[in-house]
Design a protein around this motif. Sequence first.
Motif, PDB file in Angstrom:
ATOM      1  N   LYS A  12       0.824  -1.211   0.000  1.00 58.50           N
ATOM      2  CA  LYS A  12       0.000   0.000   0.000  1.00 58.50           C
ATOM      3  C   LYS A  12       0.856   1.259   0.000  1.00 58.50           C
ATOM      4  N   GLN A  67       2.168   3.087  -3.179  1.00 58.03           N
ATOM      5  CA  GLN A  67       1.300   3.747  -4.147  1.00 58.03           C
ATOM      6  C   GLN A  67       1.106   5.226  -3.782  1.00 58.03           C
ATOM      7  N   ASN A  68       0.756   6.001  -4.766  1.00 53.89           N
ATOM      8  CA  ASN A  68       0.487   7.423  -4.559  1.00 53.89           C
ATOM      9  C   ASN A  68      -0.956   7.614  -4.110  1.00 53.89           C
ATOM     10  N   GLY A  69      -1.148   8.186  -2.954  1.00 55.06           N
ATOM     11  CA  GLY A  69      -2.499   8.475  -2.474  1.00 55.06           C
ATOM     12  C   GLY A  69      -3.249   7.209  -2.112  1.00 55.06           C
ATOM     13  N   ASP A  70      -4.606   7.264  -2.301  1.00 53.14           N
ATOM     14  CA  ASP A  70      -5.470   6.146  -1.945  1.00 53.14           C
ATOM     15  C   ASP A  70      -5.895   5.325  -3.167  1.00 53.14           C
ATOM     16  N   GLU A  71      -5.279   5.522  -4.287  1.00 54.08           N
ATOM     17  CA  GLU A  71      -5.676   4.833  -5.509  1.00 54.08           C
ATOM     18  C   GLU A  71      -4.593   3.863  -5.969  1.00 54.08           C
ATOM     19  N   LEU A  72      -5.065   2.795  -6.610  1.00 49.85           N
ATOM     20  CA  LEU A  72      -4.167   1.820  -7.211  1.00 49.85           C
ATOM     21  C   LEU A  72      -4.564   1.656  -8.671  1.00 49.85           C
ATOM     22  N   THR A  73      -3.665   1.862  -9.550  1.00 47.99           N
ATOM     23  CA  THR A  73      -3.941   1.731 -10.982  1.00 47.99           C
ATOM     24  C   THR A  73      -3.379   0.407 -11.480  1.00 47.99           C
TER      25      THR A  73
END
Length: 444
Positions: A327, A330-336
């Motif tokens: 977790k 990753q950047n911020g609360d998003e996962l691409t």
Amino acid sequence: MTGHDMNCKSALQGRRLLLGVSGGIAAYKSAVLARALIRAGAEVRVVMTAGAKAFIQPLTFQALTGHQPHEHLLNPEAEAGMGHIELARWAEIILIAPTTADVMAKLAAGLADDLLTTLCLATQADIWVAPAMNQAMWAHPATQRNQATLSTLGYHLIQPEAGLQACGDTGSGRMPEPEALVAHLQHHYAQASSPTTGGHQTRLSCASSQATVQDNVDQTRDKLRITITAGPTREPLDPVRYLSNHSSGKMGFALAEAAVQQGADVTLISGPVHLPTPEGVTRLDVDTAEQMLDAVLKALPSTHMLIGCAAVADYRAATVAEHKIKKQSQNGDELTLHLVKNPDIIATAAARGQAKFVVGFAAETQDVEAYAEDKLIRKKLNAIVANDVSDPTIGFGSDENRVTLLSRRGEHIIRQPLPQASKAALSDTLIQQLISLYDQHHSS
């Protein structure tokens, strides 16, 4: 009877067979059927409904079998007038051909208002029904519900054929030809008497000059090889995570079991599920869509019918992470996630042209039949089974299902709705219908 016929060991030799004839136009075929059964070695008695006599006279059957047909529920000449009980005890096999929609409904409801339906309730014999009716009547949900009910009650159904009907319509509902019906019984009882060989030698030794159609049907049944895909696929994202779906594999496994019971040689290619392998089935376990495609393509050269029942993931990760995705990385609360399309297994197999008959499954949540018809045509399949997985009482994970079978007859799309039933009962019906469609396609 020729010397060859006398030396032929028929699976029906010496069997006490009661031929039920109900009131449909196909009753004219029943005279030929009675004679064919006698030539196969069966001891034949005939029971006629009141409607049957509108199409064929009792005298015809008396001349062919040497016995007066039975017509009445209470026979004053029989002991205590209970002739129906005597007949019920006498019969080893009951074959109702033709079986009208009315008779199917009575049997499904357990009614006993004439001699034929009373016999069916009172007997311990195997009961076979060969439906014959107008294509709209056959496709009606009530008739399909009755068909499913009869299967659950232990009746053996011989699926009707498709073609031009007496009324001028074209579609499913024609009673199979007498030789094909005899062949069906020969196949079943030869298998039952020779479990180690599946009856193969028995049937081949019974090839007689008057049974060319029977031989063709038996040989098709002997050699029919079916490959079935089942369950979900898992597409890894990293060593601990994957993309998948809710498929339990129950429908595909039930189809495999039903196909073995019909005498087929079955290969089951399964995604990850927690189900026991049906007896007599060769099972190959895979995880991903690409692995499943590879297994299918390897099986194709020896496959007559391919049934794609697996719920294959549409997409997979473009790159599988070597280590667990963290977790905090990753950047911020998003996962691409970068996904790529998986191969379309059933379309790829159909395009190869190696399997003679390819069947797809369309699990949809809306416009189910419309999407299924599009897949049937676009992927160049022979048939497709459509089911609504948005209904929580059927489909993924459930022990029951309700489907519509769509098949192609030239430029026409034939729809056969099958009512809700256990996946085991529904699979029995589906496999019988698919084998019937395969036979029609193979012989055309």
